[in-house]
Write a protein that holds these residues in place. Structure first.
Motif, mmCIF file in Angstrom:
data_model
loop_
_atom_site.group_PDB
_atom_site.id
_atom_site.type_symbol
_atom_site.label_atom_id
_atom_site.label_comp_id
_atom_site.label_asym_id
_atom_site.label_seq_id
_atom_site.Cartn_x
_atom_site.Cartn_y
_atom_site.Cartn_z
ATOM 1 N N VAL A 177 16.006 3.571 -0.337
ATOM 2 C CA VAL A 177 13.902 3.602 -0.253
ATOM 3 C C VAL A 177 13.615 3.671 1.203
ATOM 4 N N ARG A 178 13.366 3.875 2.133
ATOM 5 C CA ARG A 178 13.788 4.758 3.019
ATOM 6 C C ARG A 178 13.515 6.250 3.253
ATOM 7 N N ALA A 179 14.407 6.699 2.297
ATOM 8 C CA ALA A 179 14.553 8.401 1.514
ATOM 9 C C ALA A 179 13.307 8.489 1.219
ATOM 10 N N VAL A 180 12.751 7.772 0.102
ATOM 11 C CA VAL A 180 11.055 8.295 0.067
ATOM 12 C C VAL A 180 10.688 7.904 0.944
ATOM 13 N N ASP A 181 10.478 7.060 1.714
ATOM 14 C CA ASP A 181 9.228 6.438 2.397
ATOM 15 C C ASP A 181 9.112 8.065 3.613
ATOM 16 N N HIS A 182 10.250 8.721 4.490
ATOM 17 C CA HIS A 182 10.047 9.472 4.673
ATOM 18 C C HIS A 182 9.649 10.653 3.987
ATOM 19 N N TRP A 183 9.751 10.813 2.521
ATOM 20 C CA TRP A 183 10.301 12.373 1.680
ATOM 21 C C TRP A 183 8.133 12.074 1.703
ATOM 22 N N ALA A 184 7.603 10.763 1.606
ATOM 23 C CA ALA A 184 6.214 10.781 1.314
ATOM 24 C C ALA A 184 6.071 11.623 2.404
ATOM 25 N N ARG A 185 5.978 10.379 4.098
ATOM 26 C CA ARG A 185 5.720 10.475 5.423
ATOM 27 C C ARG A 185 5.492 12.380 6.007
ATOM 28 N N THR A 186 6.751 13.250 4.910
ATOM 29 C CA THR A 186 6.846 14.360 5.356
ATOM 30 C C THR A 186 6.189 15.013 4.716
ATOM 31 N N THR A 226 4.696 19.203 -6.588
ATOM 32 C CA THR A 226 4.773 18.635 -5.722
ATOM 33 C C THR A 226 5.051 16.966 -6.278
ATOM 34 N N GLY A 227 5.544 16.184 -5.883
ATOM 35 C CA GLY A 227 5.518 15.246 -5.978
ATOM 36 C C GLY A 227 5.593 14.585 -6.731
ATOM 37 N N GLY A 228 5.002 13.557 -7.268
ATOM 38 C CA GLY A 228 5.854 13.339 -9.225
ATOM 39 C C GLY A 228 6.281 11.612 -8.631
ATOM 40 N N ARG A 229 6.611 11.429 -9.751
ATOM 41 C CA ARG A 229 6.973 9.597 -9.778
ATOM 42 C C ARG A 229 8.143 9.571 -9.953
ATOM 43 N N SER A 230 8.677 11.071 -10.528
ATOM 44 C CA SER A 230 10.332 11.429 -9.854
ATOM 45 C C SER A 230 11.458 10.533 -8.907
ATOM 46 N N LEU A 231 11.175 10.854 -7.759
ATOM 47 C CA LEU A 231 11.179 10.546 -6.676
ATOM 48 C C LEU A 231 11.379 9.178 -6.649
ATOM 49 N N PRO A 232 9.759 8.548 -6.582
ATOM 50 C CA PRO A 232 10.201 7.091 -5.707
ATOM 51 C C PRO A 232 11.246 6.580 -6.854
ATOM 52 N N LEU A 233 11.255 6.981 -8.087
ATOM 53 C CA LEU A 233 11.964 5.671 -9.427
ATOM 54 C C LEU A 233 13.416 6.457 -9.286
ATOM 55 N N ALA A 234 13.679 7.444 -8.921
ATOM 56 C CA ALA A 234 14.802 7.571 -8.532
ATOM 57 C C ALA A 234 15.693 6.746 -7.492
ATOM 58 N N ALA A 235 15.007 6.378 -6.505
ATOM 59 C CA ALA A 235 15.270 5.852 -4.984
ATOM 60 C C ALA A 235 15.257 4.258 -5.251
ATOM 61 N N LEU A 236 14.068 3.884 -6.127
ATOM 62 C CA LEU A 236 14.472 1.785 -6.632
ATOM 63 C C LEU A 236 15.401 2.156 -7.203
ATOM 64 N N GLY A 237 15.693 2.540 -8.658
ATOM 65 C CA GLY A 237 16.751 2.864 -8.993
ATOM 66 C C GLY A 237 17.712 2.608 -8.150
ATOM 67 N N GLU A 244 0.922 -0.981 0.344
ATOM 68 C CA GLU A 244 -0.091 -0.030 0.267
ATOM 69 C C GLU A 244 0.902 1.099 0.271
ATOM 70 N N SER A 245 2.068 1.244 0.829
ATOM 71 C CA SER A 245 2.805 2.210 1.280
ATOM 72 C C SER A 245 3.279 2.632 -0.428
ATOM 73 N N ILE A 246 4.292 1.200 -0.835
ATOM 74 C CA ILE A 246 5.196 1.429 -2.383
ATOM 75 C C ILE A 246 3.973 2.050 -3.467
ATOM 76 N N ARG A 247 2.827 2.098 -3.027
ATOM 77 C CA ARG A 247 2.217 2.249 -4.378
ATOM 78 C C ARG A 247 1.704 3.668 -4.362
ATOM 79 N N ARG A 248 0.970 3.749 -2.601
ATOM 80 C CA ARG A 248 1.746 5.919 -2.375
ATOM 81 C C ARG A 248 2.802 6.738 -2.763
ATOM 82 N N TRP A 249 3.361 5.657 -3.258
ATOM 83 C CA TRP A 249 4.944 6.551 -3.345
ATOM 84 C C TRP A 249 4.742 7.143 -5.041
ATOM 85 N N PHE A 250 3.852 5.950 -5.670
ATOM 86 C CA PHE A 250 4.121 6.446 -6.879
ATOM 87 C C PHE A 250 2.576 7.210 -7.537
#
Lengths: 130, 108
Positions: free
Chosen positions: A79-88, B80-91, A3-9
């Protein structure tokens, strides 16, 4: 977890909560994320460099163990960076307290401990080698 | 504290924030490239497996770099946001996993 991974995207969902803040706050949050991502990439680069530039160490597979530890730590930081970014981002939009995290302290202690172990190893080698 | 002068000062900050963010994206793209070079050097052993792993590394780089580049060269504040951030992190995480595979491969 999925769920949280989907939310990042899904930026639409992130933009649907709360109200849009001053864009400078969002950009600052994004830069913090990027700084963490570069920290993770630096750890990954360190692991890759250890694997190919360190000479074989006296302990069997110690070099590979160091490399893998650095690589896994780097991946976890990213991975933790993107999670923390989304929560922030969510907290900023909702006007809540920013999420607290023990991660920076844990990472700092881990890196410090690793450096200390290497200092001990280098000293032992320098004293015992002659 | 804002002084009594009501004259609006030149808008420095709004211009600098997006610029700093763009530069941060470019630094990240650079770091990603360094990691890719190190991984390809480790992967490329001459045999078929080495060539394949080096190819996979380059594919990850080729997928993530344009993302960083787009976000790093746009004009004005990006939304705000966008897919760029998770894509870069997952890369970055994918490169870490690939690195673990490369180190383990070197063991036998």
């Amino acid at each position: 977890m999925w769920e949280s991974i989907r939310r990042w995207f899904d930026p639409r969902e992130l933009r649907s909560v709360g109200s849009t803040p001053d864009y400078r706050f969002s950009l600052a949050n994004e830069r913090t994320f990027l700084a963490w991502l570069r920290t993770g990439l630096a750890l990954v680069a360190g692991g890759l460099a250890a694997a190919q530039f360190l000479p074989p160490l006296p302990l069997r597979h110690l070099r590979e163990a160091i490399a893998i530890a650095l690589l896994l730590l780097g991946g976890a930081v990213a991975v933790r960076a993107v999670d923390h970014w989304a929560r922030t981002e969510r907290a900023i939009r909702l006007g809540e307290e920013l999420p607290a995290s023990r991660f920076p302290a844990v990472l700092a202690l881990t890196v410090g401990l690793g450096a200390l172990l290497l200092v001990v190893a280098v000293l032992l080698r320098a004293l015992g080698g002659r | 504290m804002s002084g009594p002068s009501a004259a609006p000062r030149p808008a420095r900050d709004p211009g600098l924030q997006p610029e700093r963010t763009r530069l941060a994206w470019r630094r990240t793209a650079l770091a990603l490239t360094v990691v890719t070079v190190l991984a390809v050097r480790l992967a490329f052993t001459g045999d078929l497996g080495g060539v394949l792993l080096a190819g996979v590394t380059l594919v990850v780089w080729g997928a993530v770099l344009p993302v960083c580049w787009r976000r790093g060269t746009g004009t004005g504040p990006a939304p705000t946001g966008g897919r760029s951030l998770p894509l870069a992190a997952l890369g970055a995480a994918a490169l870490a996993v690939l690195g673990v595979a490369l180190v383990l491969r070197g063991l036998w």
